[in-house]
Design a protein around this motif. Structure first.
Motif, PDB file in Angstrom:
ATOM      1  N   GLU A  47      -6.027   3.793   2.407  1.00  0.00           N
ATOM      2  CA  GLU A  47      -5.350   2.501   2.317  1.00  0.00           C
ATOM      3  C   GLU A  47      -4.350   2.307   3.451  1.00  0.00           C
ATOM      4  O   GLU A  47      -4.082   1.177   3.873  1.00  0.00           O
ATOM      5  N   THR A  58       0.803  -1.228   0.000  1.00  0.00           N
ATOM      6  CA  THR A  58       0.000   0.000   0.000  1.00  0.00           C
ATOM      7  C   THR A  58       0.830   1.270   0.000  1.00  0.00           C
ATOM      8  O   THR A  58       0.299   2.344  -0.295  1.00  0.00           O
ATOM      9  N   HIS A  70      -1.709   1.426  -4.802  1.00  0.00           N
ATOM     10  CA  HIS A  70      -3.140   1.110  -4.790  1.00  0.00           C
ATOM     11  C   HIS A  70      -3.847   2.089  -3.863  1.00  0.00           C
ATOM     12  O   HIS A  70      -3.961   1.847  -2.661  1.00  0.00           O
TER      13      HIS A  70
END
Length: 675
Positions: free
Chosen positions: A309, A184, A474
């Motif tokens: 995230e 992440t 992401h």
């Protein structure tokens, strides 16, 4: 006489437990209370150093006094030795907290997020102070409670012969705990990353040696119930974490204490399984270091909260650590409760632990290589040339296009004439760079260690850090309301500035091109698409109408929604009764000067340079710029704080050049203050 002696040596478990618990609570409350009062007295004491010194001295006196009294009372009373060990732990921990607080007070930058590698000197001083203190504490701890002096202090520090299998198990646990971060997050600058790792080591190593080396050994040597010694160690670990607020009022320490609680349980369980702290070090170090190196500290600085995230990653790590500790403890308890425990050969145990570590670290590395953002987002720097173009006569040119062309020609000529020696040197070094003309400067990508070299070159005015912005692999987008809303006669913000009165006079912005530089723009948004200069109602032409200063994308997009929002305020109107912009008759073009809401001086300059003389995607701004596509107005709803690399006057030459060329710069004054 003998009766009195027995009464003195008797140690009612209840009273001993109450006194120990009271001392632990006192140890937790005093540093926070003193810090709170010191913060309130800040306006009365103009010198922060004096206030910090007073806070440390008062805290030391308040903590050492009851600990010393208890040690004196239980001296030569073996039955009271458990309480004495808690008092000794409190005294030793107080010394540790005072030295650690002294470092934080002397190096205030060590209490702030590490942005560009600062704080390494504080870490070195911390190690230089705390490691000798711990060596002395290892020799004095047993004496405080009447135990024999240690023959080897290394054993009391937990630095005996390591259990290789347990170390491998700890490495496997560390891989499992930290797996969310490479998936992440993204690494920042390499020098900054090394600095963060060193600072984390300087924080973790003394902490582990004190709590799970000296104090755990002290408590287990005097407590009859091992679980009480473990629980006390965990409590001391939490108190140590929260006391990091002393003396600089860094209240983030309280949140850190909550985050570190599962880790304290896990480390205590690992310590109970072996005789050394070696297995604890990789777990504690990586647990604390990974979020620091994979998450940009500016996320919290600018927005107040991490990205979604990373909140999820923190949660996963926290839950995993909270589960691993009890699972390991339960497994050990079940194993010890077996009457006929099978004998596991040491070689088999070592092989199994090694295989587990290998598999989990292969999973960690593979996940990073396949799904992560591999590599460092190294910071670069700007070489600002001494000579800047003279545009003093440009404003007198009456024709707009001629004025723009004259400004463009003068700026390009100055840059082309003064930059070649620097460009040649950079080419010789094989260093990537990008020249600019709006400000006569060169952006060097990475290689910030070359800054001193170019600062001494003739013709160079100054060299400035140009911080990079890492790209996360992401991102979880923050949802925004995108539903249909009823048409309003006039939104309240437009009514407040009487926009309708201007429209009634025919002033709607028609014939004006507004440029926006921000996080990007969703050009297909219903309120923006009809006004995009690159849209003719059927096809889109993004050349000369869009530029991405970060990723050189060919099609407009917005990675943070802020740019789309600001352009909507400027001219948003879908033609169906939803007029949200001040100038619904204007057209727009755009440039992305921020990544994830963060920019740097080079990106801000690049967008302004594009607006002076727009060029096609992939074109050369020095030769392909076409002033016919220049906007009339540039909207700027952003700021460039110091952590992005800006000084108050860094972008002034760019703004003055655009103003001289006849382009109006509109800049927001912020989102706070009186209405």
């Amino acid at each position: 006489m003998s009766t009195d002696k027995r009464r003195d040596d008797s140690a009612p478990g209840c009273w001993q437990a109450i006194l120990a618990l009271a001392l632990l609570l006192y140890l937790g409350v005093v540093p926070l209370g003193v810090t709170f009062l010191a913060e309130r007295a800040r306006s009365l004491v103009p010198a922060p150093g004096l206030l910090h010194a007073a806070a440390l001295l008062i805290t030391g006196g308040l903590l050492l006094t009851p600990a010393g009294v208890l040690l004196w009372l239980v001296h030569d009373r073996p039955a009271w030795r458990p309480l004495g060990s808690v008092a000794a732990a409190a005294a030793l921990l107080t010394g540790y907290l005072l030295l650690d607080g002294l470092v934080r007070a002397a190096f205030l930058e060590s209490t702030k997020p590490v942005l560009h590698g600062e704080g390494a000197d504080a870490a070195a001083v911390r190690l230089a102070l705390l490691l000798p203190y711990l060596w002395l504490a290892a020799g004095g701890a047993p004496r405080l409670v009447g135990l024999p002096a240690p023959r080897r202090r290394r054993a009391w520090l937990g630095l005996g012969r390591p259990d290789a299998a347990l170390v491998l198990i700890a490495l496997a646990i560390a891989a499992l705990l930290t797996l969310p971060w490479p998936l992440t997050g993204a690494l920042g600058d390499s020098i900054t990353t090394l600095s963060i790792l060193f600072q984390t080591l300087a924080a973790v190593l003394p902490n582990v040696l004190l709590l799970w080396g000296i104090l755990f050994r002290l408590l287990t040597a005097t407590f009859t119930r091992p679980w009480l010694a473990a629980l006390t160690t965990i409590s001391l670990a939490m108190l140590t974490a929260s006391a990091a607020a002393l003396p600089t009022a860094d209240w983030q320490a309280l949140a850190d204490a909550v985050y570190l609680f599962p880790l304290a349980f896990l480390l205590t369980e690992l310590r109970a399984r072996g005789r050394t702290v070696y297995p604890l070090l990789p777990v504690a170090f990586l647990y604390r270091a990974m979020p620091l190196i994979f998450v940009d500290p500016r996320d919290a600085l600018a927005q107040g909260i991490p990205e979604p995230e990373h909140i999820l990653a923190h949660t996963v790590v926290l839950v995993t650590a909270a589960l691993l500790g009890p699972v390991l403890w339960g497994g050990r308890w079940l194993w010890l409760s077996l009457r006929d425990r099978p004998s596991i050969p040491p070689a088999a145990r070592l092989a199994a632990a090694g295989l587990a570590a290998l598999i989990l670290w292969a999973l960690w590395g593979g996940g990073y290589l396949v799904f992560g953002e591999v590599g460092f987002a190294n910071d670069g720097f700007l070489i600002i040339m001494e000579e800047q173009a003279d545009l003093s006569d440009i404003a007198a040119i009456p024709d707009r296009e001629e004025r723009l062309q004259a400004a463009y020609d003068a700026l390009v000529e100055t840059a082309e004439r003064t930059q070649p020696p620097i460009r040649a040197e950079l080419n010789g070094l094989g260093v990537p760079y990008r020249p600019y003309y709006l400000i006569n400067m060169i952006r060097v990508d990475g290689h910030r260690w070359l800054m001193p070299r170019f600062a001494k070159r003739p013709g160079v005015a100054q060299v400035l850090l140009n911080p990079n912005v890492r790209e996360y692999p992401h991102r979880i987008p923050i949802p925004y309301t995108d539903g249909e809303s009823p048409a309003e006669p006039l939104p309240p913000n437009l009514a407040a500035i009487h926009a309708d009165e201007a429209w009634s006079l025919g002033v709607t912005g028609e014939g004006v091109v507004v440029a926006g530089q921000d996080t990007g723009y969703d050009w297909t948004h219903p309120a923006l698409q009809p006004h995009y200069r690159g849209w003719d109602g059927i096809t889109a032409t993004h050349d000369y109408n869009w530029h991405d200063a970060w990723d050189d994308t060919a099609v407009p997009f917005d990675d943070d929604s802020h740019g789309t929002h600001t352009m909507g305020i400027v001219l948003g109107d879908d033609g169906l009764g939803h007029t949200i912009g001040v100038a619904p008759g204007a057209r727009w073009m755009g440039c992305r000067n921020m990544r994830r809401g963060f920019g740097n001086p080079a990106a801000y300059t690049e967008c302004m340079e594009f607006f002076l003389a727009p060029y096609p995607h992939g074109g050369d701004p020095f030769s392909d710029g076409d002033v016919r596509y220049a906007p009339h107005v540039i909207n700027n709803s952003w700021g460039c704080p110091d952590f992005e690399g800006c000084r108050p006057d860094t972008l002034r030459p760019a703004v003055e050049a655009l103003r001289a060329a006849g382009i109006m710069m509109v800049v927001s004054v912020g989102n706070d203050g009186p209405a």
